[in-house]
Write an enzyme that holds these catalytic residues in place. Sequence first.
Site, mmCIF file in Angstrom:
data_model
loop_
_atom_site.group_PDB
_atom_site.id
_atom_site.type_symbol
_atom_site.label_atom_id
_atom_site.label_comp_id
_atom_site.label_asym_id
_atom_site.label_seq_id
_atom_site.Cartn_x
_atom_site.Cartn_y
_atom_site.Cartn_z
ATOM 1 N N CYS A 92 -23.095 10.125 39.408
ATOM 2 C CA CYS A 92 -23.323 10.104 40.855
ATOM 3 C C CYS A 92 -24.652 9.452 41.234
ATOM 4 O O CYS A 92 -24.842 9.060 42.385
ATOM 5 C CB CYS A 92 -23.249 11.519 41.422
ATOM 6 S SG CYS A 92 -21.637 12.298 41.192
ATOM 7 N N HIS A 108 -26.500 11.852 48.393
ATOM 8 C CA HIS A 108 -25.219 11.794 47.692
ATOM 9 C C HIS A 108 -24.270 12.799 48.324
ATOM 10 O O HIS A 108 -24.645 13.942 48.609
ATOM 11 C CB HIS A 108 -25.438 12.112 46.216
ATOM 12 C CG HIS A 108 -24.178 12.357 45.459
ATOM 13 N ND1 HIS A 108 -23.133 11.466 45.446
ATOM 14 C CD2 HIS A 108 -23.781 13.414 44.691
ATOM 15 C CE1 HIS A 108 -22.150 11.951 44.706
ATOM 16 N NE2 HIS A 108 -22.523 13.131 44.243
ATOM 17 N N ASN A 121 -16.206 13.474 47.265
ATOM 18 C CA ASN A 121 -17.247 12.923 46.398
ATOM 19 C C ASN A 121 -16.685 11.712 45.666
ATOM 20 O O ASN A 121 -15.861 11.852 44.767
ATOM 21 C CB ASN A 121 -17.700 14.003 45.411
ATOM 22 C CG ASN A 121 -18.805 13.539 44.484
ATOM 23 O OD1 ASN A 121 -19.148 12.359 44.439
ATOM 24 N ND2 ASN A 121 -19.362 14.467 43.715
#
EC number: 2.3.1.180
Length: 329
Positions: A113, A255, A285
Amino acid sequence: MKAAITATANYLPPDILSNHDLELMLDTNDEWIRSRTGIGERRILKDPTKATSYMCGEVARQLLEKRQLAATDIELIIVATITPDMPFPATACLVQDLIGAKNAWAFDLNAACSGFLYALNTAIRFVESGAHKKVMVIGADKMSSIIDYTDRATAILFGDGAGGVLVEPAADDSCGVLDVRLYSDGTNGRERLLMTGGGSRYPASHETVDKKMHYIYQDGRQVFKAAVTAMADVATEIMQRNNLTADDVAYLVPHQANQRIIDAIAERMGVDRAKVVSNVGYYGNTTAGTIPICLAELDANNKLKHGDNLVLVSFGAGYTWGGIYVKWQ
């Protein structure tokens, strides 16, 4: 010489996997998912003939069009991903071929990520050094390819998507990327967010498939705590190093892992919620795709103006995390 982001683009697959769809697959419901994650739906690249490189190619073509560049103008392509089309060749090389960027060299970067921030930092250094003037950075993941849709802990969180930027010399030294802080912690991260199967440690076999080792695993509680602390701390560090107050920040771009994580970071930093970018409710996500997707949406909606202070922060498997300070040009 400073480096600046000169174009943004994103690609989200058309197919939507809603919480109500997941209710038919898992022991869960819309209220349970929303209350714990803030996610209502996510995009899925359903076409089995299309992989991460396809999404990257869509982003790359948009970037070229926005800057009115030929593919042959691009000197370097960096793709951040944990879901490459295959272990090798690099997905970036496939993208180079897809768009005809015959003068570019290309490679992939794996920092989960945090991958986009790591890749953006790499591009920045090539431009600041004078080695290159036009670098394409794309964060993309087809997370649906590594999700066990019988596992409620992970199936509700992830979606597919891609975003990217062009990095070029800044118009002047007052704008562009002004600060970068990146970190890793393999000691605490190596067993808490991972996919064990398919590498040289556990090569693919009947056993690894039967044990579902080719799907993502995470210790949600520990990852949540680590993510909040790491992203809030690095954002604060970036602000202190550059004498920025919460009022000076136009946008905090975190994020997009979970709305509760995003809210906790904003609260710890004291940043007005109106300045905190969030689209996790619509896309879930997308791993390396989250931050560039956010940037592209801000840009497309004319929300970014010259001189805006942006703080980008991320956290991912490894553990990896970091922050980048951008003054928009």
